[in-house]
Design a protein around this motif. Sequence first.
Motif, mmCIF file in Angstrom:
data_model
loop_
_atom_site.group_PDB
_atom_site.id
_atom_site.type_symbol
_atom_site.label_atom_id
_atom_site.label_comp_id
_atom_site.label_asym_id
_atom_site.label_seq_id
_atom_site.Cartn_x
_atom_site.Cartn_y
_atom_site.Cartn_z
ATOM 1 N N GLN A 260 34.295 43.329 38.460
ATOM 2 C CA GLN A 260 35.751 43.167 38.493
ATOM 3 C C GLN A 260 36.187 41.780 38.925
ATOM 4 O O GLN A 260 37.230 41.603 39.539
ATOM 5 C CB GLN A 260 36.356 44.208 39.417
ATOM 6 N N SER A 261 35.400 40.780 38.621
ATOM 7 C CA SER A 261 35.787 39.448 39.101
ATOM 8 C C SER A 261 35.439 38.369 38.062
ATOM 9 O O SER A 261 34.473 37.681 38.256
ATOM 10 C CB SER A 261 35.076 39.173 40.415
ATOM 11 N N PRO A 262 36.191 38.174 37.024
ATOM 12 C CA PRO A 262 37.323 39.005 36.606
ATOM 13 C C PRO A 262 36.834 40.219 35.825
ATOM 14 O O PRO A 262 35.707 40.233 35.357
ATOM 15 C CB PRO A 262 38.113 38.065 35.690
ATOM 16 N N PRO A 263 37.685 41.249 35.697
ATOM 17 C CA PRO A 263 37.287 42.425 34.921
ATOM 18 C C PRO A 263 37.197 42.083 33.442
ATOM 19 O O PRO A 263 37.862 41.146 32.992
ATOM 20 C CB PRO A 263 38.428 43.407 35.176
ATOM 21 N N MET A 268 42.059 47.150 33.335
ATOM 22 C CA MET A 268 41.285 47.907 34.323
ATOM 23 C C MET A 268 41.877 47.793 35.727
ATOM 24 O O MET A 268 41.548 48.579 36.601
ATOM 25 C CB MET A 268 39.838 47.376 34.395
ATOM 26 N N VAL A 269 42.667 46.744 35.956
ATOM 27 C CA VAL A 269 43.114 46.504 37.337
ATOM 28 C C VAL A 269 44.627 46.530 37.444
ATOM 29 O O VAL A 269 45.345 46.497 36.444
ATOM 30 C CB VAL A 269 42.562 45.157 37.886
ATOM 31 N N PHE A 281 36.843 42.534 44.742
ATOM 32 C CA PHE A 281 35.637 41.739 44.517
ATOM 33 C C PHE A 281 35.856 40.244 44.769
ATOM 34 O O PHE A 281 34.984 39.437 44.528
ATOM 35 C CB PHE A 281 35.085 41.987 43.108
ATOM 36 N N GLY A 282 37.063 39.914 45.250
ATOM 37 C CA GLY A 282 37.351 38.534 45.627
ATOM 38 C C GLY A 282 38.095 37.787 44.543
ATOM 39 O O GLY A 282 38.298 38.298 43.437
ATOM 40 N N TRP A 306 24.986 41.537 38.640
ATOM 41 C CA TRP A 306 25.081 41.461 40.104
ATOM 42 C C TRP A 306 26.484 41.070 40.566
ATOM 43 O O TRP A 306 27.121 40.186 39.980
ATOM 44 C CB TRP A 306 24.073 40.426 40.622
ATOM 45 N N GLY A 307 26.949 41.741 41.646
ATOM 46 C CA GLY A 307 28.266 41.422 42.198
ATOM 47 C C GLY A 307 28.249 41.145 43.687
ATOM 48 O O GLY A 307 29.017 40.327 44.184
#
Length: 421
Positions: A260-263, A268-269, A281-282, A306-307
């Motif tokens: 989600q960073s960016p989605p 989605m957000v 997620f920042g 990976w996040g």
Amino acid sequence: MPHFAKPGEGSWTEHYPELSTGPTNYDDSTSPAWYELEREAIFQKTWLNVGRVEQLTRTGSYFTKELDAAGTSIIVVRDSDGEVRAFHNICRHRGNKLMWQDFPGEEVSGSCRQFTCKYHGWSYNLDGTLNFIQQEEEFFGVDKNDYPLASVQCDVWEGWIFVNLDPTNIESLRDYLGGLGKGLEGYPFHELTQVHKYRAEIGANWKLFIDAFTEFYHAPVLHARQAVAEESHKLQSYGYEALHYELDGPHAVVSSWGGQSPPKDLSMVKPIERTLRSGLFGPWDVPDLGMDQLPPGLNPARHEKWGLDSFLFFPNFMILVWKTNWVLTYHYWPTSYNTHIFEGACYFAPPRNGRDRLAQEIAVVTFKEYGLQDGNTLEATQRMIESRTPVKSFPLNDQEIMIRHLHHQVERYVREFEEQQ
Ligand code: FES
Ligand SMILES: [Fe+2]
């Protein structure tokens, strides 16, 4: 040495036979007597993180830390040689608390040339030596050299200040932090000087909150309303599966995806996240921290999705390192068997402009929302595990491996302590 479990070779938990796969109980979270053992076996024995070097900007900068679980208050200070030192926060004359302001139970920070007791004016240098006794000639053969502040072992790892309350401890901080600590070395924590902190008094055992933050199995359900409805349904039907788990001595890490960073799709957000380009997620516009490559301990599965990695350094310090170049820390400071103080801190690179600042703010308040949802559940859990219900045995799934590990390590420390008595 850490051993690596790999996907495709059975479950994560089964790679650690000492953990078993059977149901567990929470007797270690409902007993005042057990808590007293934890205080001695864990909080008075292990290395505890109490802050960062950036809190001590110059000679004489200090802060105090209330360590109820270890039964003391300490002063952490940068002395005139630039070294970080720690002392028990107690005056050698008649035991007054040395550094405090309006309320003796509260933490304080500031800067001073020496520590002067409010009661009768005894003064101590920044290295703890006693330099002044009011009406010294009235005392009976008292030598100032015999009354320095009581020092506490203190060391710094990657800018994180740790203390160890056990005067007989001989394990270095680096050895204690082991392979997981080593794998994080070199991360530019010192660049993340924009800090936002939360503190909460929680009516639950300290381990229950760690349990909530070391598994993400709950996230699609408990935090369902943080996502837009359609996304939330999808998340619940997928469930949650981490990329990697690793246990190393008493410490552990979970590595997670972070889409989600960016989605990949802005729908989605929530609208506020779209506008401010940030969320849990920042910030989506990632600051450059000058890293050529990640330290080897991050993204251990080398996964493209990976996040974040969420490290638990036993007993009560968590560091979450996000792909988006910011860091979250959690501390859990027990105050009794069923209460603790939770501290959460968000570390960002200094914002370059108002947009950066707002993007950071939305990450900070989003984190708070999640934290409140988690904290709320914990108090409900504590109530019931303490009740006289006959339900005492609870299954854990493979994504809850770090819970098994934490409670297992707590038990190991307590049993080893008991054997030594
Ligand atoms: S108790 Fe500190 S000077 Fe007397
Ligand atoms: Fe949560």
